[in-house]
Design a protein around this motif. Sequence first.
Motif, PDB file in Angstrom:
ATOM      1  N   LEU A   1       0.828  -1.198   0.000  1.00  0.00           N
ATOM      2  CA  LEU A   1       0.000   0.000   0.000  1.00  0.00           C
ATOM      3  C   LEU A   1       0.864   1.250   0.000  1.00  0.00           C
ATOM      4  O   LEU A   1       1.669   1.441   0.892  1.00  0.00           O
ATOM      5  CB  LEU A   1      -0.877   0.036   1.261  1.00  0.00           C
ATOM      6  N   PRO A   2       0.687   2.093  -0.976  1.00  0.00           N
ATOM      7  CA  PRO A   2       1.394   3.370  -0.910  1.00  0.00           C
ATOM      8  C   PRO A   2       0.858   4.167   0.272  1.00  0.00           C
ATOM      9  O   PRO A   2      -0.325   4.087   0.573  1.00  0.00           O
ATOM     10  CB  PRO A   2       1.038   4.042  -2.238  1.00  0.00           C
ATOM     11  N   ARG A   3       1.714   4.887   0.961  1.00  0.00           N
ATOM     12  CA  ARG A   3       1.305   5.571   2.179  1.00  0.00           C
ATOM     13  C   ARG A   3       0.245   6.644   1.892  1.00  0.00           C
ATOM     14  O   ARG A   3      -0.684   6.807   2.669  1.00  0.00           O
ATOM     15  CB  ARG A   3       2.524   6.199   2.850  1.00  0.00           C
ATOM     16  N   THR A   4       0.380   7.331   0.803  1.00  0.00           N
ATOM     17  CA  THR A   4      -0.609   8.362   0.513  1.00  0.00           C
ATOM     18  C   THR A   4      -1.323   8.014  -0.787  1.00  0.00           C
ATOM     19  O   THR A   4      -0.706   7.546  -1.731  1.00  0.00           O
ATOM     20  CB  THR A   4       0.052   9.739   0.363  1.00  0.00           C
ATOM     21  N   PRO A   5      -2.634   8.228  -0.817  1.00  0.00           N
ATOM     22  CA  PRO A   5      -3.350   7.931  -2.063  1.00  0.00           C
ATOM     23  C   PRO A   5      -2.959   8.925  -3.140  1.00  0.00           C
ATOM     24  O   PRO A   5      -2.498  10.025  -2.845  1.00  0.00           O
ATOM     25  CB  PRO A   5      -4.808   8.095  -1.665  1.00  0.00           C
ATOM     26  N   ALA A   6      -3.159   8.528  -4.381  1.00  0.00           N
ATOM     27  CA  ALA A   6      -2.858   9.424  -5.495  1.00  0.00           C
ATOM     28  C   ALA A   6      -3.811  10.612  -5.450  1.00  0.00           C
ATOM     29  O   ALA A   6      -5.010  10.448  -5.327  1.00  0.00           O
ATOM     30  CB  ALA A   6      -3.014   8.672  -6.805  1.00  0.00           C
ATOM     31  N   VAL A   7      -3.247  11.782  -5.483  1.00  0.00           N
ATOM     32  CA  VAL A   7      -4.049  12.993  -5.431  1.00  0.00           C
ATOM     33  C   VAL A   7      -3.635  13.884  -6.586  1.00  0.00           C
ATOM     34  O   VAL A   7      -2.454  14.178  -6.755  1.00  0.00           O
ATOM     35  CB  VAL A   7      -3.840  13.742  -4.094  1.00  0.00           C
TER      36      VAL A   7
END
Length: 196
Positions: A53-59
């Motif tokens: 899981l990437p720590r931050t979602p794509a924004v």
Amino acid sequence: MSTFRFHGGRHCLNLIATVSRRRTERVERLATPADLGRWFAEAGLVPPDSPALPRTPAVGEPELRQAHVLREAVYELFTASRREREIPPEALAVVNGWAARPGPAERLEAGSGGRLRRVRGEATAETLLAEIARDAVDLLGGPLAARVRECGLEPCTLLFLDTSRSGHRRWCSMDGCGARAKMAAYRARRAAREGP
Ligand SMILES: [Zn+2]
């Protein structure tokens, strides 16, 4: 790089706090999509690093715009509610629209000895905004709404949930605005004592 304020006590209030000094120079702390990604992580809304899981979602820019619209709608509802003014229907529709969308996935993981652990799955910017909208629904629609206050030190304008037993908390943070307010009061008293 902006530093974020997490004194609100709730995710919806901390999102509102990404703009401070709202009645004067208006400091915007979510200026870029990367800022929003970092805010999600620092707010504790996404699980810590794991290879899957990437720590931050794509924004991207669209998600940043959505976050701004939701944030301002939530702020308008809190302001109208605190000042006992008519609720703006557009803001209500924005918050309710987001609250109706699916939130981040959660699942149970089995541990040893019959233990179960609640684990958050992958989150996207949209699911996190939906979660924040539901937090606003919960707070604004419940008894704690009356405990949401605005920081007493101008020009801060941050909102916070007053969980103090006395219900008389005045500042967004004791070591920030609280310390500055006390110092200002001390100087004023000293100036009054010493005279012109
Ligand atoms: Zn403050």
